[in-house]
Design a protein around this motif. Structure first.
Motif, PDB file in Angstrom:
ATOM      1  N   LEU A   1      46.154  43.168  46.006  1.00 52.07           N
ATOM      2  CA  LEU A   1      47.266  42.303  46.401  1.00 52.07           C
ATOM      3  C   LEU A   1      47.025  41.621  47.742  1.00 52.07           C
ATOM      4  O   LEU A   1      47.517  40.526  47.978  1.00 52.07           O
TER       5      LEU A   1
ATOM      6  N   GLY B   1      47.449  38.265  46.192  1.00 50.39           N
ATOM      7  CA  GLY B   1      47.328  38.703  44.806  1.00 50.39           C
ATOM      8  C   GLY B   1      48.541  38.432  43.954  1.00 50.39           C
ATOM      9  O   GLY B   1      48.417  38.088  42.780  1.00 50.39           O
TER      10      GLY B   1
ATOM     11  N   ILE C   1      46.728  46.236  39.390  1.00 49.17           N
ATOM     12  CA  ILE C   1      46.801  45.819  40.787  1.00 49.17           C
ATOM     13  C   ILE C   1      46.468  46.994  41.712  1.00 49.17           C
ATOM     14  O   ILE C   1      46.795  48.143  41.423  1.00 49.17           O
TER      15      ILE C   1
ATOM     16  N   GLY D   1      54.836  43.728  41.945  1.00 47.13           N
ATOM     17  CA  GLY D   1      53.638  43.521  41.139  1.00 47.13           C
ATOM     18  C   GLY D   1      53.923  43.603  39.655  1.00 47.13           C
ATOM     19  O   GLY D   1      53.463  42.769  38.867  1.00 47.13           O
TER      20      GLY D   1
ATOM     21  N   ALA E   1      52.009  42.374  36.261  1.00 45.69           N
ATOM     22  CA  ALA E   1      50.955  43.397  36.248  1.00 45.69           C
ATOM     23  C   ALA E   1      51.231  44.406  35.136  1.00 45.69           C
ATOM     24  O   ALA E   1      52.377  44.619  34.733  1.00 45.69           O
TER      25      ALA E   1
ATOM     26  N   TYR F   1      49.329  49.796  38.176  1.00 49.96           N
ATOM     27  CA  TYR F   1      48.999  49.703  39.593  1.00 49.96           C
ATOM     28  C   TYR F   1      48.306  50.979  40.035  1.00 49.96           C
ATOM     29  O   TYR F   1      48.415  52.035  39.402  1.00 49.96           O
TER      30      TYR F   1
END
Length: 219
Positions: free
Chosen positions: A52, A59, A77, A90, A95, A98
């Motif tokens: 990110l 990101g 991510i 995110g 996304a 993560y």
């Protein structure tokens, strides 16, 4: 399977590329957000590892741009801070998973395997097509329980086909997913790899669709 690694830390980026290559993936590096955005928009990746905190373009902005352009590849991510707000942002930006830094490389690889399987409609880590089985965790290929030794490129072709069973895959598509961006690609070599796979597998699971490409399916 082809992975984009968007990470500005040169040392971590190098470690990620090495680990992915050793796991049988083709990995392309992107050191900043501008290059990552362009590569993700123009190259057919099977998954992306996206930091990110990228310079040039962050990101989250890169991810939102991909999703707005209907780029649907799974995105994992990476975040240095690991706060719940950043994770929520995110995931809301598109996304699929993560991972907070620092992390274990084994966990990142396991998460990528799961993302790629789910994107292909596969739930189990062991993919099967008739008597042919591929363990995505170890890369081990067997036919009726007997191990089969494949070269790196043969393994990449088989893995992509196993993840996309029933689909007609053109030589161009297969070429794009088994070679890195800077590799001198030659789609004619796909015929060679297919021929070798058919001989080594000894099972009628790879079918030629004349004028279109190849399809993997048990009959």
């Amino acid at each position: 399977m082809r992975i984009l690694v968007a990470e500005d830390d040169a040392n971590l980026r190098r470690q990620l590329i090495q680990a992915l290559n050793e796991a049988g993936y083709v990995a392309d590096p992107a050191p900043d957000g501008l290059e990552a955005a362009f590569m993700g928009e123009t190259e057919p990746y099977d998954a992306v590892v996206l930091d990110l905190g990228l310079p040039g373009r962050d990101g989250l902005s890169v991810l939102r741009g991909w999703r707005a352009a209907d780029r649907v590849m799974p995105v994992l991510i990476l975040t240095a801070r690991g706060t719940w707000q950043e994770k929520v942002e995110g995931m809301d930006a598109g996304a699929d998973d993560y991972l907070a830094k620092p992390f274990r490389m084994e966990e990142l690889l396991a998460r990528l395997r799961a993302l790629i399987r789910r994107a292909g409609g596969q739930a189990s880590p062991a993919l099967t097509c008739g008597p042919v089985s591929l363990d995505t965790r170890t890369g081990r290929v067997t036919v009726s329980g007997n191990p089969v030794n494949l070269t790196a490129h043969e393994q990449r072709v088989l893995s992509y086909m196993m993840h996309h069973q029933g689909r007609i895959l053109s030589r161009t598509e297969l070429t794009e997913h088994i070679y890195a961006q800077d590799f001198d690609r030659d789609s004619n070599t796909i015929e060679v790899f297919i021929g070798r796979l058919r001989r080594k597998l000894g099972a009628p699971v790879i079918h030629t669709e004349r004028g279109q490409g190849y399809r993997m399916e048990a009959v």
